[in-house]
Design a protein around this motif. Structure first.
Motif, PDB file in Angstrom:
ATOM      1  N   SER A   1       0.792  -1.157  -0.132  1.00 45.93           N
ATOM      2  CA  SER A   1      -0.067  -0.101  -0.014  1.00 45.93           C
ATOM      3  C   SER A   1       0.951   1.307  -0.042  1.00 45.93           C
ATOM      4  O   SER A   1       0.409   2.189  -0.575  1.00 45.93           O
ATOM      5  CB  SER A   1      -0.922  -0.031   1.125  1.00 45.93           C
ATOM      6  OG  SER A   1      -1.890   1.136   1.381  1.00 45.93           O
ATOM      7  N   LEU A   2       1.959   1.087   0.766  1.00 49.32           N
ATOM      8  CA  LEU A   2       2.830   2.222   0.857  1.00 49.32           C
ATOM      9  C   LEU A   2       3.460   2.636  -0.456  1.00 49.32           C
ATOM     10  O   LEU A   2       3.619   3.569  -1.035  1.00 49.32           O
ATOM     11  CB  LEU A   2       3.966   2.271   1.772  1.00 49.32           C
ATOM     12  CG  LEU A   2       3.322   2.281   3.259  1.00 49.32           C
ATOM     13  CD1 LEU A   2       4.446   1.994   4.163  1.00 49.32           C
ATOM     14  CD2 LEU A   2       3.011   3.813   3.469  1.00 49.32           C
ATOM     15  N   VAL A   3       3.914   1.595  -1.142  1.00 51.53           N
ATOM     16  CA  VAL A   3       4.505   1.521  -2.648  1.00 51.53           C
ATOM     17  C   VAL A   3       3.722   2.156  -3.529  1.00 51.53           C
ATOM     18  O   VAL A   3       3.847   2.831  -4.313  1.00 51.53           O
ATOM     19  CB  VAL A   3       4.974  -0.088  -3.017  1.00 51.53           C
ATOM     20  CG1 VAL A   3       5.444   0.203  -4.296  1.00 51.53           C
ATOM     21  CG2 VAL A   3       6.099  -0.449  -2.033  1.00 51.53           C
ATOM     22  N   LEU A   4       2.313   1.507  -3.486  1.00 55.66           N
ATOM     23  CA  LEU A   4       1.388   2.116  -4.461  1.00 55.66           C
ATOM     24  C   LEU A   4       1.080   3.697  -4.064  1.00 55.66           C
ATOM     25  O   LEU A   4       0.897   4.241  -5.274  1.00 55.66           O
ATOM     26  CB  LEU A   4       0.064   1.098  -4.261  1.00 55.66           C
ATOM     27  CG  LEU A   4      -1.129   1.816  -4.956  1.00 55.66           C
ATOM     28  CD1 LEU A   4      -0.828   1.692  -6.535  1.00 55.66           C
ATOM     29  CD2 LEU A   4      -2.473   0.870  -4.740  1.00 55.66           C
ATOM     30  N   LEU A   5       0.924   4.212  -3.168  1.00 57.17           N
ATOM     31  CA  LEU A   5       0.790   5.468  -2.795  1.00 57.17           C
ATOM     32  C   LEU A   5       1.926   6.069  -3.373  1.00 57.17           C
ATOM     33  O   LEU A   5       1.859   7.256  -3.927  1.00 57.17           O
ATOM     34  CB  LEU A   5       0.645   6.043  -1.265  1.00 57.17           C
ATOM     35  CG  LEU A   5       0.558   7.052  -0.554  1.00 57.17           C
ATOM     36  CD1 LEU A   5      -0.733   7.809  -1.496  1.00 57.17           C
ATOM     37  CD2 LEU A   5       0.518   7.245   0.699  1.00 57.17           C
ATOM     38  N   ALA A   6       3.259   5.993  -3.268  1.00 58.95           N
ATOM     39  CA  ALA A   6       4.283   6.580  -3.956  1.00 58.95           C
ATOM     40  C   ALA A   6       4.288   6.408  -5.267  1.00 58.95           C
ATOM     41  O   ALA A   6       4.368   7.610  -6.057  1.00 58.95           O
ATOM     42  CB  ALA A   6       5.483   5.838  -3.325  1.00 58.95           C
ATOM     43  N   ALA A   7       3.857   5.460  -6.132  1.00 61.97           N
ATOM     44  CA  ALA A   7       3.585   5.154  -7.324  1.00 61.97           C
ATOM     45  C   ALA A   7       2.617   6.025  -7.783  1.00 61.97           C
ATOM     46  O   ALA A   7       2.643   6.716  -9.024  1.00 61.97           O
ATOM     47  CB  ALA A   7       3.320   3.740  -7.743  1.00 61.97           C
ATOM     48  N   LEU A   8       1.477   6.196  -7.156  1.00 58.32           N
ATOM     49  CA  LEU A   8       0.473   7.018  -7.585  1.00 58.32           C
ATOM     50  C   LEU A   8       0.679   8.343  -7.464  1.00 58.32           C
ATOM     51  O   LEU A   8       0.291   9.241  -8.686  1.00 58.32           O
ATOM     52  CB  LEU A   8      -0.840   6.983  -6.845  1.00 58.32           C
ATOM     53  CG  LEU A   8      -1.750   5.534  -6.783  1.00 58.32           C
ATOM     54  CD1 LEU A   8      -2.480   5.482  -5.730  1.00 58.32           C
ATOM     55  CD2 LEU A   8      -2.585   5.300  -8.313  1.00 58.32           C
ATOM     56  N   CYS A   9       1.474   9.034  -6.408  1.00 57.70           N
ATOM     57  CA  CYS A   9       1.716  10.358  -6.456  1.00 57.70           C
ATOM     58  C   CYS A   9       3.127  10.635  -7.461  1.00 57.70           C
ATOM     59  O   CYS A   9       3.150  11.914  -8.230  1.00 57.70           O
ATOM     60  CB  CYS A   9       2.393  10.584  -5.234  1.00 57.70           C
ATOM     61  SG  CYS A   9       1.085  10.664  -3.726  1.00 57.70           S
TER      62      CYS A   9
ATOM     63  N   ALA B   1       7.066  12.142  -1.681  1.00 62.91           N
ATOM     64  CA  ALA B   1       6.135  12.008  -2.983  1.00 62.91           C
ATOM     65  C   ALA B   1       4.933  12.592  -2.466  1.00 62.91           C
ATOM     66  O   ALA B   1       4.420  13.399  -3.470  1.00 62.91           O
ATOM     67  CB  ALA B   1       5.865  10.468  -3.722  1.00 62.91           C
ATOM     68  N   VAL B   2       4.368  12.014  -1.403  1.00 62.19           N
ATOM     69  CA  VAL B   2       2.840  12.806  -1.023  1.00 62.19           C
ATOM     70  C   VAL B   2       2.937  14.125  -0.757  1.00 62.19           C
ATOM     71  O   VAL B   2       1.989  14.713  -1.246  1.00 62.19           O
ATOM     72  CB  VAL B   2       2.387  11.769   0.074  1.00 62.19           C
ATOM     73  CG1 VAL B   2       1.247  12.568   0.780  1.00 62.19           C
ATOM     74  CG2 VAL B   2       2.216  10.371  -0.124  1.00 62.19           C
ATOM     75  N   ASN B   3       3.970  14.652  -0.319  1.00 63.50           N
ATOM     76  CA  ASN B   3       4.043  16.040  -0.025  1.00 63.50           C
ATOM     77  C   ASN B   3       4.323  16.967  -0.939  1.00 63.50           C
ATOM     78  O   ASN B   3       3.601  17.923  -1.189  1.00 63.50           O
ATOM     79  CB  ASN B   3       5.154  16.732   1.059  1.00 63.50           C
ATOM     80  CG  ASN B   3       4.661  16.072   2.606  1.00 63.50           C
ATOM     81  OD1 ASN B   3       3.504  16.186   2.996  1.00 63.50           O
ATOM     82  ND2 ASN B   3       5.615  15.782   3.311  1.00 63.50           N
ATOM     83  N   GLU B   4       4.889  16.196  -2.139  1.00 60.27           N
ATOM     84  CA  GLU B   4       5.181  16.946  -3.120  1.00 60.27           C
ATOM     85  C   GLU B   4       3.863  17.186  -4.092  1.00 60.27           C
ATOM     86  O   GLU B   4       3.646  18.217  -4.786  1.00 60.27           O
ATOM     87  CB  GLU B   4       6.204  16.500  -4.215  1.00 60.27           C
ATOM     88  CG  GLU B   4       6.600  17.354  -5.525  1.00 60.27           C
ATOM     89  CD  GLU B   4       7.663  16.674  -6.054  1.00 60.27           C
ATOM     90  OE1 GLU B   4       8.088  17.170  -7.354  1.00 60.27           O
ATOM     91  OE2 GLU B   4       8.633  16.074  -5.636  1.00 60.27           O
ATOM     92  N   TYR B   5       3.098  15.975  -4.206  1.00 59.94           N
ATOM     93  CA  TYR B   5       1.979  15.764  -4.897  1.00 59.94           C
ATOM     94  C   TYR B   5       0.858  16.639  -4.338  1.00 59.94           C
ATOM     95  O   TYR B   5       0.059  17.408  -5.079  1.00 59.94           O
ATOM     96  CB  TYR B   5       1.394  14.371  -5.129  1.00 59.94           C
ATOM     97  CG  TYR B   5       0.383  14.092  -6.021  1.00 59.94           C
ATOM     98  CD1 TYR B   5       0.631  13.706  -7.161  1.00 59.94           C
ATOM     99  CD2 TYR B   5      -1.038  14.208  -5.503  1.00 59.94           C
ATOM    100  CE1 TYR B   5      -0.257  13.414  -7.985  1.00 59.94           C
ATOM    101  CE2 TYR B   5      -2.041  13.978  -6.313  1.00 59.94           C
ATOM    102  CZ  TYR B   5      -1.603  13.480  -7.875  1.00 59.94           C
ATOM    103  OH  TYR B   5      -2.843  13.420  -8.540  1.00 59.94           O
ATOM    104  N   LEU B   6       0.789  16.624  -3.148  1.00 60.94           N
ATOM    105  CA  LEU B   6      -0.319  17.593  -2.252  1.00 60.94           C
ATOM    106  C   LEU B   6      -0.062  19.188  -2.221  1.00 60.94           C
ATOM    107  O   LEU B   6      -0.827  19.872  -1.931  1.00 60.94           O
ATOM    108  CB  LEU B   6      -0.637  16.717  -1.046  1.00 60.94           C
ATOM    109  CG  LEU B   6      -1.493  15.540  -1.184  1.00 60.94           C
ATOM    110  CD1 LEU B   6      -1.741  15.125   0.261  1.00 60.94           C
ATOM    111  CD2 LEU B   6      -2.717  15.594  -2.043  1.00 60.94           C
ATOM    112  N   ALA B   7       1.336  19.413  -2.471  1.00 62.08           N
ATOM    113  CA  ALA B   7       1.625  20.954  -2.124  1.00 62.08           C
ATOM    114  C   ALA B   7       0.694  21.696  -2.934  1.00 62.08           C
ATOM    115  O   ALA B   7       0.053  22.796  -2.135  1.00 62.08           O
ATOM    116  CB  ALA B   7       2.848  21.153  -2.641  1.00 62.08           C
ATOM    117  N   PRO B   8       0.346  21.819  -4.163  1.00 62.41           N
ATOM    118  CA  PRO B   8      -0.478  22.764  -4.776  1.00 62.41           C
ATOM    119  C   PRO B   8      -2.009  22.542  -4.245  1.00 62.41           C
ATOM    120  O   PRO B   8      -2.504  23.714  -4.212  1.00 62.41           O
ATOM    121  CB  PRO B   8      -0.486  22.550  -6.152  1.00 62.41           C
ATOM    122  CG  PRO B   8      -0.054  20.888  -6.472  1.00 62.41           C
ATOM    123  CD  PRO B   8       0.929  20.782  -5.257  1.00 62.41           C
TER     124      PRO B   8
END
Length: 369
Positions: A282-290, A317-324
Motif C-alpha cells: 500500500s505504501l509502494v502504491l501510494l508513492a507510485a500514484l503520486c 512523493a505525497v508532500n510534493e503531490y499535495l503541495a498545490p
C-alpha cells in the motif's frame, strides 16, 4: 448548465438488473468510458460524500481524482454533500457546519470547478426530499433488508438500535440520483447493490406512472472505477473514523509523522505484492500514484534499503503531490464567504432541477392539484 436531461438519453445505454454483476459491470464501464470520450454531453453524473470529516488520500485516489477527470472531459457533474445521511452519527452531526465547509474546501482545492460542476447540500433541496415518499412506495422492506450494503452500514454503526433513516439509506440515495436524472454513477463494486435499488425504483416508477411508453427517469448505470485500495497507517482500510488516514489538509510535518508510524512488515527487501504484503504494498502504491510510476518499478528501486527508505520516498512523493492542493486550500480558507457562496449557488441550481423533476412527478402521479 442544463437543468433537464432527456430521459431517453440514458435509456439507449441501460442494461438489465441481471447484467449488473461485477464482471458485466466492468465490461459495461469500458463501453461507457468510450461513449464518454466520444460524447460527454450525453451524460450527467451524480456523486458525493457524507460530511463526516476531512477527505483523505483514499478518497482522492478512489473517487475525487475521477470526478475532476470527468469534469474536464465535459461531463455534467452533480456533487451532493449528503448531510442528512449523517444524522445517525450524533457526534458528527454536532459539527455538521464545520464538516460541510471542509468538504467544499476539499472539493475546490482538488479542482472541482463550481462553474462546471454543481456542489449542493442534500438538506437544502426540499423537492429532492419530497421524492422519498413515492420512492419508498416502490420498494419492499424485504428488498431493503436484503441489501448487503445496508447490512454492513448497520453492523459498523455500533448502535444498539437501527433508525429508519439508516434502513432507508438506499432510497435516499435513489432520490439523490434520480432528482437530477443522472444517468451515470461512479461507484466501487461494493456499492453496486445500492445502485441497483435506484435502478429498480426508476424502472418501477416508469412502469407504474409512464404514459404511453414515456419514461420520466433514466435507469442510471454504474461507472466502475479502477480505484486502487489504499490502506490506512494501521494496515486497516483508510477511514476518517479510525484516525489512520492522511487528509488532504494535513501539513507536510503531520504527513511525515503519520507515514513514519505506518505499519509495515519484518521483510527488509521491498516488493510490491498486495496479496501477501498488503501494508508494504500500500505504501509502494501510494508513492507510485503520486509519482505517476508503476508500483513494481518503485519497489524495485528501493530494493533492500528497507522500510525506512520506503517511508522516506512516500513522504516526499505525497508532500510534493499535495503541495498545490494544500496551498489552494489554505488560500480558499481565508475567504469563507466565497466558500459559502459556492454552496449557495450550487443549492440554487440543484433546487431548480429538483423542482422541475417534482413537477413532472406530480403530473405523472396525478397529484398536481
Amino acid at each position: 448548465m442544463t437543468t433537464h436531461l432527456d430521459a431517453t438519453t440514458a435509456a439507449d445505454v441501460s442494461v438489465s438488473a441481471e447484467e449488473l454483476g461485477v464482471p458485466a459491470a466492468r465490461r459495461r464501464s469500458a463501453v461507457l468510458e468510450e461513449s464518454i470520450r466520444k460524447d460527454p454531453g450525453r451524460f450527467r453524473v451524480l456523486t458525493g460524500d457524507r460530511p463526516t470529516g476531512r477527505l483523505h488520500l483514499g478518497h482522492y485516489f478512489g473517487t475525487l481524482h475521477n470526478r475532476v477527470r470527468l469534469q474536464e472531459l465535459g461531463v455534467e457533474t452533480m456533487v451532493v454533500i449528503a448531510d442528512y445521511q449523517v444524522l445517525t452519527d450524533r457526534d458528527v452531526a454536532d459539527r455538521l457546519t464545520e464538516h460541510v465547509a471542509d468538504l467544499v474546501l476539499d472539493y475546490l482545492a482538488i479542482g472541482i470547478d463550481p462553474d462546471r460542476s454543481t456542489i449542493f447540500a442534500h438538506s437544502a433541496i426540499p423537492a429532492l426530499n419530497q421524492l422519498l415518499v413515492p420512492f419508498l412506495s416502490l420498494i419492499s422492506v424485504a428488498e431493503l433488508n436484503r441489501n448487503p450494503t445496508v447490512k454492513e452500514e448497520i453492523s459498523q454503526s455500533r448502535q444498539s438500535s437501527v433508525s429508519g433513516l439508516m434502513f432507508t439509506y438506499p432510497v435516499h440515495q435513489a432520490a439523490d440520483i434520480l432528482f437530477c436524472k443522472a444517468n451515470l454513477v461512479p461507484v466501487g463494486q461494493d456499492q453496486l447493490p445500492h445502485l441497483e435499488v435506484t435502478r429498480t425504483i426508476a424502472r418501477r416508477f416508469n412502469r407504474r406512472y409512464g404514459d404511453g411508453g414515456a419514461t420520466l427517469f433514466p435507469v442510471p448505470e454504474a461507472l466502475l472505477s479502477a480505484a486502487p485500495l489504499l490502506l490506512g497507517t494501521d494496515g486497516a482500510k483508510m477511514s476518517k473514523s479510525r484516525g489512520n488516514a492522511i487528509t488532504l489538509a494535513a501539513s507536510a510535518d503531520e504527513t511525515a509523522r503519520l507515514i513514519r508510524g505506518a505499519k509495515t512488515d519484518p521483510g527488509r527487501h521491498i516488493t510490491y505484492e498486495p496479496a501477501t504484503r498488503p501494508e508494504v504494498s500500500s505504501l509502494v502504491l501510494l508513492a507510485a500514484l503520486c509519482l505517476g510510476r508503476d508500483p513494481h518499478l518503485v519497489a524495485q528501486d528501493i530494493g533492500g534499503r528497507g522500510a525506512a527508505a520506503l517511508k522516506s520516498l512516500v513522504t516526499e512523493a505525497v508532500n510534493e503531490y499535495l503541495a498545490p492542493v494544500r496551498l489552494r486550500r489554505t488560500q480558499l480558507a481565508e475567504d469563507r464567504g466565497y466558500v459559502r457562496q459556492v454552496l449557495r449557488d450550487g443549492n440554487e441550481r440543484a433546487n431548480a432541477i429538483a423542482e422541475t423533476t417534482l413537477d413532472e412527478v406530480r403530473a405523472a402521479m396525478s397529484t398536481a392539484y
